[in-house]
Design a protein around this motif. Structure first.
Motif, PDB file in Angstrom:
ATOM      1  N   SER A  95     -34.823   4.286 -11.442  1.00 19.36           N
ATOM      2  CA  SER A  95     -33.850   4.248 -12.532  1.00 19.36           C
ATOM      3  C   SER A  95     -34.428   4.781 -13.836  1.00 19.36           C
ATOM      4  O   SER A  95     -33.707   5.366 -14.653  1.00 19.36           O
ATOM      5  N   VAL A  96     -35.725   4.574 -14.047  1.00 19.46           N
ATOM      6  CA  VAL A  96     -36.361   5.069 -15.271  1.00 19.46           C
ATOM      7  C   VAL A  96     -36.327   6.598 -15.308  1.00 19.46           C
ATOM      8  O   VAL A  96     -36.038   7.207 -16.346  1.00 19.46           O
ATOM      9  N   PHE A  97     -36.609   7.224 -14.170  1.00 18.00           N
ATOM     10  CA  PHE A  97     -36.589   8.690 -14.115  1.00 18.00           C
ATOM     11  C   PHE A  97     -35.161   9.219 -14.200  1.00 18.00           C
ATOM     12  O   PHE A  97     -34.902  10.232 -14.857  1.00 18.00           O
ATOM     13  N   ILE A  98     -34.229   8.523 -13.566  1.00 12.86           N
ATOM     14  CA  ILE A  98     -32.824   8.927 -13.650  1.00 12.86           C
ATOM     15  C   ILE A  98     -32.343   8.862 -15.090  1.00 12.86           C
ATOM     16  O   ILE A  98     -31.679   9.781 -15.588  1.00 12.86           O
ATOM     17  N   ASP A  99     -32.686   7.780 -15.785  1.00 18.38           N
ATOM     18  CA  ASP A  99     -32.297   7.634 -17.191  1.00 18.38           C
ATOM     19  C   ASP A  99     -32.885   8.753 -18.048  1.00 18.38           C
ATOM     20  O   ASP A  99     -32.227   9.273 -18.961  1.00 18.38           O
ATOM     21  N   GLY A 100     -34.137   9.124 -17.764  1.00 16.36           N
ATOM     22  CA  GLY A 100     -34.780  10.190 -18.518  1.00 16.36           C
ATOM     23  C   GLY A 100     -34.094  11.522 -18.325  1.00 16.36           C
ATOM     24  O   GLY A 100     -33.831  12.256 -19.292  1.00 16.36           O
ATOM     25  N   TYR A 101     -33.783  11.844 -17.072  1.00 14.02           N
ATOM     26  CA  TYR A 101     -33.074  13.101 -16.804  1.00 14.02           C
ATOM     27  C   TYR A 101     -31.675  13.078 -17.399  1.00 14.02           C
ATOM     28  O   TYR A 101     -31.182  14.091 -17.904  1.00 14.02           O
ATOM     29  N   ARG A 102     -31.030  11.934 -17.357  1.00 14.07           N
ATOM     30  CA  ARG A 102     -29.692  11.830 -17.928  1.00 14.07           C
ATOM     31  C   ARG A 102     -29.729  12.109 -19.433  1.00 14.07           C
ATOM     32  O   ARG A 102     -28.892  12.854 -19.956  1.00 14.07           O
ATOM     33  N   LEU A 104     -31.984  13.816 -21.100  1.00 11.92           N
ATOM     34  CA  LEU A 104     -32.297  15.230 -21.288  1.00 11.92           C
ATOM     35  C   LEU A 104     -31.063  16.097 -21.092  1.00 11.92           C
ATOM     36  O   LEU A 104     -30.726  16.942 -21.929  1.00 11.92           O
ATOM     37  N   LEU A 105     -30.367  15.891 -19.977  1.00 11.12           N
ATOM     38  CA  LEU A 105     -29.246  16.760 -19.629  1.00 11.12           C
ATOM     39  C   LEU A 105     -28.044  16.536 -20.537  1.00 11.12           C
ATOM     40  O   LEU A 105     -27.252  17.453 -20.746  1.00 11.12           O
ATOM     41  N   GLN A 106     -27.920  15.354 -21.095  1.00  7.34           N
ATOM     42  CA  GLN A 106     -26.856  15.126 -22.072  1.00  7.34           C
ATOM     43  C   GLN A 106     -27.097  15.945 -23.334  1.00  7.34           C
ATOM     44  O   GLN A 106     -26.148  16.469 -23.935  1.00  7.34           O
ATOM     45  N   THR A 180     -30.431  24.769 -14.371  1.00  5.75           N
ATOM     46  CA  THR A 180     -29.349  24.505 -13.424  1.00  5.75           C
ATOM     47  C   THR A 180     -28.074  24.110 -14.144  1.00  5.75           C
ATOM     48  O   THR A 180     -26.977  24.607 -13.841  1.00  5.75           O
ATOM     49  N   LEU A 181     -28.197  23.210 -15.116  1.00  6.78           N
ATOM     50  CA  LEU A 181     -27.008  22.751 -15.831  1.00  6.78           C
ATOM     51  C   LEU A 181     -26.381  23.880 -16.644  1.00  6.78           C
ATOM     52  O   LEU A 181     -25.148  23.977 -16.733  1.00  6.78           O
ATOM     53  N   LEU A 182     -27.219  24.739 -17.222  1.00  2.00           N
ATOM     54  CA  LEU A 182     -26.698  25.846 -18.020  1.00  2.00           C
ATOM     55  C   LEU A 182     -25.993  26.886 -17.154  1.00  2.00           C
ATOM     56  O   LEU A 182     -25.009  27.493 -17.572  1.00  2.00           O
ATOM     57  N   ALA A 183     -26.492  27.071 -15.925  1.00  4.96           N
ATOM     58  CA  ALA A 183     -25.993  28.157 -15.085  1.00  4.96           C
ATOM     59  C   ALA A 183     -24.956  27.726 -14.055  1.00  4.96           C
ATOM     60  O   ALA A 183     -24.203  28.569 -13.552  1.00  4.96           O
ATOM     61  N   ASN A 184     -24.919  26.430 -13.729  1.00 11.56           N
ATOM     62  CA  ASN A 184     -24.079  25.978 -12.634  1.00 11.56           C
ATOM     63  C   ASN A 184     -23.116  24.895 -13.090  1.00 11.56           C
ATOM     64  O   ASN A 184     -23.487  23.721 -13.185  1.00 11.56           O
ATOM     65  N   PRO A 185     -21.856  25.243 -13.346  1.00 14.28           N
ATOM     66  CA  PRO A 185     -20.890  24.259 -13.839  1.00 14.28           C
ATOM     67  C   PRO A 185     -20.483  23.218 -12.803  1.00 14.28           C
ATOM     68  O   PRO A 185     -19.783  22.261 -13.126  1.00 14.28           O
ATOM     69  N   GLU A 186     -20.903  23.399 -11.542  1.00 16.63           N
ATOM     70  CA  GLU A 186     -20.553  22.423 -10.523  1.00 16.63           C
ATOM     71  C   GLU A 186     -21.293  21.099 -10.740  1.00 16.63           C
ATOM     72  O   GLU A 186     -20.853  20.048 -10.263  1.00 16.63           O
ATOM     73  N   THR A 188     -22.670  17.992 -13.041  1.00 17.08           N
ATOM     74  CA  THR A 188     -22.521  17.259 -14.288  1.00 17.08           C
ATOM     75  C   THR A 188     -23.893  16.690 -14.650  1.00 17.08           C
ATOM     76  O   THR A 188     -24.748  16.532 -13.772  1.00 17.08           O
ATOM     77  N   PRO A 189     -24.130  16.364 -15.921  1.00 19.70           N
ATOM     78  CA  PRO A 189     -25.413  15.747 -16.286  1.00 19.70           C
ATOM     79  C   PRO A 189     -25.706  14.494 -15.478  1.00 19.70           C
ATOM     80  O   PRO A 189     -26.845  14.270 -15.059  1.00 19.70           O
ATOM     81  N   GLU A 190     -24.695  13.686 -15.237  1.00 19.91           N
ATOM     82  CA  GLU A 190     -24.880  12.439 -14.493  1.00 19.91           C
ATOM     83  C   GLU A 190     -25.300  12.701 -13.045  1.00 19.91           C
ATOM     84  O   GLU A 190     -26.242  12.092 -12.528  1.00 19.91           O
ATOM     85  N   GLU A 191     -24.618  13.619 -12.381  1.00 18.28           N
ATOM     86  CA  GLU A 191     -24.921  13.922 -10.980  1.00 18.28           C
ATOM     87  C   GLU A 191     -26.309  14.528 -10.831  1.00 18.28           C
ATOM     88  O   GLU A 191     -27.069  14.151  -9.934  1.00 18.28           O
TER      89      GLU A 191
END
Length: 208
Positions: A95-102, A104-106, A180-186, A188-191
Motif C-alpha cells: 500500500s505504501v508503494f501504491i500510495d506513492g505511485y498514486r 506521483l501520477l496525480q 505511460t500515463l502521458l501516452a496512454n489514455p486507457e 487512469t492514475p489510480e489503475e
C-alpha cells in the motif's frame, strides 16, 4: 479598425509583470506539443496574437525566455516531488508503494504539459532539467529504501551491494509510469498506481 488589430494594440498595454506569465504559458504549450525547438519569440507572439515587441518587452531573447520557462517548470516539479517522496513507513507494504505511485501520477494528470516537457521532449534545452530532477529522485529514493531493506531483514552488506540497482529499478519504473500515463489514455492514475505499486513492491521484496 478590424477587431483583430484592436485586440493586438490592447494587449500591448499590459505591463511586463502581467504579460510574463502569459508568455511562459504560451511557450510551455508550444514546447509540450511541438518541442522546445519550436519555441521562438515569433511563435509565442503568434500564439498570444500579439506583436513580437510585446514579447521582447518581457524577454530579451529566446534564450532568456527558455531559461525562465525551465526554471519555473523545475520549481513546479520539485514541489510535486517533495510531496510524493515525503517520508513513509520504514517497514513498507504494498500500500505504501501504491500510495506513492498514486501521488506521483496525480501530479502528472494535473500538470501534463510540465511533465511532458521533461519526459516527452528530447531537446537539449531540457536535458539539464531532466538530469537534476532524476538525481534528486534517486537520492530521495535511496534515503527511503535503505532503512526499508534493513527492516525487511536484508543483511547490511547486501543492502549496500543491492541498494543502487534496486533504487534504479524503482526510479526507472516511476519514469515509465509517467510516460505511460502521458501516452496512454486507457490508464487512469489510480489503475496504474495499483498495478505498478504492487509490482514494484513484490520485485523489491523478492530481492531480500
Amino acid at each position: 479598425m478590424p477587431p483583430h488589430n484592436s485586440h493586438r494594440r490592447r494587449a500591448e498595454h499590459l505591463g511586463p509583470e502581467r504579460r510574463r506569465p502569459q508568455i511562459l504559458d504560451a511557450a510551455l504549450d508550444i514546447a509540450a506539443t511541438e518541442g522546445v525547438s519550436a519555441v521562438t519569440i515569433a511563435s509565442v507572439a503568434d500564439r498570444l496574437d500579439v506583436t513580437r515587441p510585446v514579447v521582447y518587452a518581457c524577454f530579451a531573447n529566446r534564450v532568456d525566455l527558455l531559461a525562465e520557462l525551465v526554471q519555473r517548470e523545475e520549481g513546479r516539479l520539485r514541489e510535486s516531488m517533495t510531496t510524493v517522496l515525503r517520508r513513509r513507513a520504514v517497514d513498507a507494504d504494498a500500500s505504501v508503494f501504491i500510495d506513492g505511485y498514486r501521488a506521483l501520477l496525480q501530479t502528472v494528470a494535473e500538470q501534463p504539459k510540465t511533465w511532458g516537457l521533461v519526459y516527452g521532449s528530447p531537446d537539449a534545452e531540457v536535458a539539464e532539467l531532466f538530469g537534476r530532477g532524476r538525481a534528486d529522485a534517486v537520492q530521495r529514493c535511496t534515503e527511503l529504501l535503505r532503512p526499508t531493506l534493513t527492516a525487511w531483514g536484508m543483511p547490511d552488506a547486501e543492502v549496500e551491494k543491492k541498494l543502487y540497482p534496486l533504487v534504479e529499478l524503482w526510479v526507472s519504473t516511476s519514469e515509465g509510469a509517467v510516460r505511460t500515463l502521458l501516452a496512454n489514455p486507457e490508464w487512469t492514475p489510480e489503475e496504474l498506481a495499483e498495478f505498478l505499486g504492487t509490482s514494484v513492491y513484490h520485485a523489491l521484496r523478492t530481492a531480500v
